[in-house]
Design a protein around this motif. Structure first.
Motif, PDB file in Angstrom:
ATOM      1  N   ASP A   1      20.020  55.691  89.427  1.00 43.48           N
ATOM      2  CA  ASP A   1      20.191  54.706  89.249  1.00 43.48           C
ATOM      3  C   ASP A   1      21.790  54.388  88.866  1.00 43.48           C
ATOM      4  OD1 ASP A   1      17.579  53.599  88.346  1.00 43.48           O
ATOM      5  OD2 ASP A   1      17.073  53.603  86.538  1.00 43.48           O
ATOM      6  N   MET A   2      22.545  55.749  88.506  1.00 46.11           N
ATOM      7  CA  MET A   2      23.692  55.374  88.258  1.00 46.11           C
ATOM      8  C   MET A   2      24.219  55.631  89.988  1.00 46.11           C
ATOM      9  SD  MET A   2      26.855  57.782  88.379  1.00 46.11           S
ATOM     10  CE  MET A   2      26.475  58.916  87.851  1.00 46.11           C
TER      11      MET A   2
ATOM     12  N   ASP B   1      23.363  51.806  91.978  1.00 46.83           N
ATOM     13  CA  ASP B   1      25.076  51.637  91.402  1.00 46.83           C
ATOM     14  C   ASP B   1      26.414  51.812  92.417  1.00 46.83           C
ATOM     15  OD1 ASP B   1      22.854  49.881  90.490  1.00 46.83           O
ATOM     16  OD2 ASP B   1      23.604  50.781  88.006  1.00 46.83           O
ATOM     17  N   TYR B   2      27.000  53.534  92.533  1.00 44.12           N
ATOM     18  CA  TYR B   2      28.014  53.412  92.584  1.00 44.12           C
ATOM     19  C   TYR B   2      28.354  53.366  94.269  1.00 44.12           C
ATOM     20  CZ  TYR B   2      31.180  56.262  94.220  1.00 44.12           C
ATOM     21  OH  TYR B   2      32.462  56.935  95.113  1.00 44.12           O
TER      22      TYR B   2
ATOM     23  N   LEU C   1      33.541  52.363  86.052  1.00 40.52           N
ATOM     24  CA  LEU C   1      33.256  51.970  85.704  1.00 40.52           C
ATOM     25  C   LEU C   1      31.433  52.469  85.485  1.00 40.52           C
ATOM     26  CD1 LEU C   1      31.954  48.714  85.388  1.00 40.52           C
ATOM     27  CD2 LEU C   1      31.666  48.962  87.968  1.00 40.52           C
ATOM     28  N   MET C   2      31.031  53.228  86.006  1.00 39.25           N
ATOM     29  CA  MET C   2      29.857  54.052  86.565  1.00 39.25           C
ATOM     30  C   MET C   2      30.295  54.573  84.862  1.00 39.25           C
ATOM     31  SD  MET C   2      27.915  53.037  87.797  1.00 39.25           S
ATOM     32  CE  MET C   2      29.244  51.574  88.616  1.00 39.25           C
ATOM     33  N   GLN C   3      31.212  55.393  84.785  1.00 36.36           N
ATOM     34  CA  GLN C   3      31.170  56.273  83.075  1.00 36.36           C
ATOM     35  C   GLN C   3      30.888  55.567  81.821  1.00 36.36           C
ATOM     36  OE1 GLN C   3      35.180  58.495  82.803  1.00 36.36           O
ATOM     37  NE2 GLN C   3      34.693  58.571  85.156  1.00 36.36           N
ATOM     38  N   ARG C   4      31.714  54.208  81.848  1.00 39.11           N
ATOM     39  CA  ARG C   4      31.886  53.299  80.620  1.00 39.11           C
ATOM     40  C   ARG C   4      30.074  52.537  80.593  1.00 39.11           C
ATOM     41  NH1 ARG C   4      35.525  51.755  82.814  1.00 39.11           N
ATOM     42  NH2 ARG C   4      35.040  49.607  83.584  1.00 39.11           N
ATOM     43  N   ARG C   5      29.549  51.940  81.823  1.00 37.07           N
ATOM     44  CA  ARG C   5      28.919  51.439  81.879  1.00 37.07           C
ATOM     45  C   ARG C   5      27.460  52.158  81.246  1.00 37.07           C
ATOM     46  NH1 ARG C   5      26.688  48.557  87.025  1.00 37.07           N
ATOM     47  NH2 ARG C   5      28.490  47.062  85.844  1.00 37.07           N
ATOM     48  N   TYR C   6      27.211  53.894  81.727  1.00 34.36           N
ATOM     49  CA  TYR C   6      26.367  54.780  81.056  1.00 34.36           C
ATOM     50  C   TYR C   6      26.327  55.806  80.831  1.00 34.36           C
ATOM     51  CZ  TYR C   6      23.637  52.697  85.799  1.00 34.36           C
ATOM     52  OH  TYR C   6      23.022  52.118  86.556  1.00 34.36           O
ATOM     53  N   ASN C   7      27.143  55.713  80.051  1.00 35.78           N
ATOM     54  CA  ASN C   7      28.128  56.549  78.816  1.00 35.78           C
ATOM     55  C   ASN C   7      28.144  57.462  78.952  1.00 35.78           C
ATOM     56  OD1 ASN C   7      29.257  56.687  76.565  1.00 35.78           O
ATOM     57  ND2 ASN C   7      26.514  57.112  75.206  1.00 35.78           N
TER      58      ASN C   7
END
Length: 79
Positions: free
Chosen positions: A31-32, A35-36, A52-58
């Motif tokens: 999914d990540m 999205d990317y 953004l992916m780092q923050r969104r997916y922790n």
């Protein structure tokens, strides 16, 4: 169903994963990476999308970068 029965029915899939060096735990990042890829295709800067992916997916930066690299690599499947 036993583990043996399950592996017997999915043997082909697992042998292909092994052949192409695909780590089964990368399923966690599908999914990540989707999205990317979508956001970059929309014209957003890759570095900002990764952040953004780092923050969104922790996830850590190295995890995000590694997953994107592994899942976006072309496989030579000989078709």
């Amino acid at each position: 169903m036993t583990a043996l029965e399950f592996l017997s029915t999915t043997r082909y899939v697992y042998t292909q994963l092994k052949k192409y060096h695909i780590n089964t735990t990368d399923v966690n990042y599908i999914d990540m990476v989707n999205d990317y890829n979508r956001m970059v295709a929309e014209g957003r800067p890759p570095s900002r999308v990764k952040s953004l992916m780092q923050r969104r997916y922790n996830l850590s930066a190295s995890t995000v970068n590694g997953a994107i690299k592994r899942l976006n690599r072309e496989l030579d499947i000989g078709i």
